[in-house]
Design an enzyme around this catalytic site. Structure first.
Site, PDB file in Angstrom:
ATOM      1  N   ASP A  45       0.400  -1.393   0.114  1.00 56.11           N
ATOM      2  CA  ASP A  45       0.002  -0.002   0.583  1.00 56.11           C
ATOM      3  C   ASP A  45       0.874   1.073  -0.370  1.00 56.11           C
ATOM      4  O   ASP A  45       0.740   1.765  -0.642  1.00 56.11           O
ATOM      5  CB  ASP A  45      -0.830   0.126   1.175  1.00 56.11           C
ATOM      6  CG  ASP A  45      -1.828  -1.069   0.802  1.00 56.11           C
ATOM      7  OD1 ASP A  45      -2.513  -1.196   0.150  1.00 56.11           O
ATOM      8  OD2 ASP A  45      -2.679  -1.673   1.986  1.00 56.11           O
ATOM      9  N   ARG A  74      -0.728   3.991  15.885  1.00 57.57           N
ATOM     10  CA  ARG A  74      -1.077   4.922  15.360  1.00 57.57           C
ATOM     11  C   ARG A  74      -0.966   6.681  15.222  1.00 57.57           C
ATOM     12  O   ARG A  74      -0.558   6.775  14.880  1.00 57.57           O
ATOM     13  CB  ARG A  74      -2.342   4.366  14.144  1.00 57.57           C
ATOM     14  CG  ARG A  74      -2.791   3.023  13.590  1.00 57.57           C
ATOM     15  CD  ARG A  74      -1.700   3.050  13.090  1.00 57.57           C
ATOM     16  NE  ARG A  74      -2.222   1.837  11.960  1.00 57.57           N
ATOM     17  CZ  ARG A  74      -1.151   0.912  11.390  1.00 57.57           C
ATOM     18  NH1 ARG A  74       0.388   0.885  11.836  1.00 57.57           N
ATOM     19  NH2 ARG A  74      -1.434   0.172  10.523  1.00 57.57           N
ATOM     20  N   ASP A 123      -7.554   2.812  10.058  1.00 61.97           N
ATOM     21  CA  ASP A 123      -6.425   3.873  10.322  1.00 61.97           C
ATOM     22  C   ASP A 123      -6.425   4.635   9.639  1.00 61.97           C
ATOM     23  O   ASP A 123      -6.080   5.634  10.211  1.00 61.97           O
ATOM     24  CB  ASP A 123      -5.170   2.198   9.915  1.00 61.97           C
ATOM     25  CG  ASP A 123      -5.042   1.891  10.886  1.00 61.97           C
ATOM     26  OD1 ASP A 123      -5.190   1.471  12.184  1.00 61.97           O
ATOM     27  OD2 ASP A 123      -4.304   0.290  10.473  1.00 61.97           O
ATOM     28  N   SER A 177      -1.767  -9.354   4.861  1.00 58.71           N
ATOM     29  CA  SER A 177      -1.127  -8.605   5.976  1.00 58.71           C
ATOM     30  C   SER A 177      -1.649  -8.349   7.184  1.00 58.71           C
ATOM     31  O   SER A 177      -1.949  -9.064   7.946  1.00 58.71           O
ATOM     32  CB  SER A 177      -2.943  -7.260   5.312  1.00 58.71           C
ATOM     33  OG  SER A 177      -2.344  -6.289   5.803  1.00 58.71           O
TER      34      SER A 177
END
Ligand code: ARG
Length: 393
Positions: free
Chosen positions: A13, A92, A121, A171
């Site tokens: 990504d 995050r 996210d 992932s």
């Protein structure tokens, strides 16, 4: 020259983002915030960014800050969301915060992230970015172009971005607080995960011997394992290692994402499960019943705030004040038994213990039992009255 700072992990990504930003006319500055990668992994990320032609690459070691200011707070709050210890979610805001710092330093016009429009996210990154740098432009190329993984792979081939191999079909997101595994056949909630998805935890079925581990807490945070004082980062690593050896911390849940989608999630959070279990046991010993009841509510709100990416919120600060006050007495030791994927509390001790052996013991006279007769007599008073009204029907 238009500069964009990209939160870069080295995955598909964010690698596509890097090239898409170039397509949009940006020079890209990549930032990899280290919240628990190995030196080799960090080197790989850096090389990948450089090969893809970044203007500059930053590797920021945020491990200690992550443990002290984030993980330790999560432990004090027994932070969970639907059975998930919030490993990805917790990191995050810190990653976003560091990326903002670089963007300011570099005078960048934009900050970019590689989140899709389906996950959590995007909320976590953008909320922190908007709080910390309200005027900066935010670009989310994958989301804004509505790209699927297939389309990303097509694009990657065109741009010379390394394509994930079959062995990397999942992932994965990893940091000191845990590991998340998503994608491929795991997207079928009725599919049993194969042993190969796990890398931090041994197969619980193959555990040979149980182990007793002692965790020492001071002001609600762990400071030693088996009597050995460890610095914060080493302590978390050790907790992962010890609990992982016994297959502790495998979690397979259906999770409610912020946007409402239900998703199938697999996690390995051995250290988190070990430390939160022990921490809760110590709280049971030192906090009053009323504090425990109220804190359960606070803890669950706290977990939800972390999940929703509202780390830098007013409510989070308010809850911290309450939590910190309660944790002043959460000092002492807890012993747990680890075996076959389970962690079981077997002993606890604290100088702030509210447990009174003399009073509770069958053999002592410290409580004047006959005084209790009156207290017991009217204990269910309202229900006695309620049952009378039932007879009227
Ligand atoms: N569902 C988890 C969360 O929202 C984990 C997300 C993991 N992300 C990933 N790219 N694998 O916190």
């Amino acid at each position: 020259m238009k500069k964009a700072v990209l939160a870069y992990s080295g995955g598909l990504d964010t690698s596509c983002c890097l090239k898409l930003l170039e397509d949009m006319g940006y020079k890209v500055i990549s930032v990899c915030v280290d919240v628990g990668l190995s030196k080799e992994e960090l080197k790989e990320v850096e090389e990948k960014a450089k090969n893809l032609g970044v203007l500059k690459h930053y590797t920021i070691d945020a491990k200690e800050e992550f443990v002290k200011d984030y993980i330790f707070r999560a432990i004090k709050a027994n932070a969970m969301y639907e059975g998930y210890p919030l490993s990805t979610a917790l990191a995050r805001p810190l990653i976003a915060d560091k990326v903002v710092e670089i963007a300011k330093k570099e005078n960048a016009e934009a900050i970019a992230h590689g989140c899709t429009g389906k996950g959590n996210d995007q909320f976590r990154f953008e909320t922190t970015i908007r709080i910390k740098a309200p005027d900066i432009k935010i670009i989310a190329p994958i989301r804004d172009l509505n790209l699927t993984r297939k389309e990303e792979i097509e694009y990657a081939k065109k741009k010379g971005i390394p394509i994930p191999t079959e062995s990397k079909k999942y992932s994965i997101d990893e940091n000191l607080w845990g590991r998340s595994i998503e994608g491929d056949e795991l997207e079928n909630p009725d599919f049993i995960p194969p042993e190969e998805i796990y890398s931090w935890t041994k197969n619980p079925a193959e555990d040979k011997e149980e182990e007793i581990v002692e965790i020492t807490f001071d002001n609600g945070v762990p400071v030693a394992i088996n009597g050995e004082e460890l610095n914060p980062v080493e302590l978390i690593k050790k907790a992962n290692e010890i609990a992982g050896k016994h297959g502790v911390g495998r979690i397979d849940i259906i999770e409610d994402r912020i946007i409402g989608l239900k998703s199938r999630e697999n996690y390995e959070c051995p250290g988190a499960v070990l430390l939160i279990t022990a921490h809760k046991a110590l709280e049971q010993l030192v906090l009053t019943r009323d504090e425990l009841r109220f804190k359960e509510i606070v803890d669950s709100l706290y977990g939800e705030l972390i999940y929703k990416g509202l780390w830098f919120s007013a409510l989070k600060e308010d809850l911290d004040a309450f939590i910190d006050k309660t944790q002043e007495r959460v000092c002492g030791t807890v012993k747990v038994k680890l075996f076959g994927g389970s962690v079981r509390v077997v002993a606890r001790d604290s100088k702030y213990s509210l447990y009174n052996k003399e009073m509770v013991s069958f053999d002592e006279k410290d409580i004047d039992q006959k005084e209790l007769a009156g207290m017991v007599k009217y204990h269910g008073l309202q229900d006695m009255l309620y049952y009378r009204t039932k007879l009227l029907k």
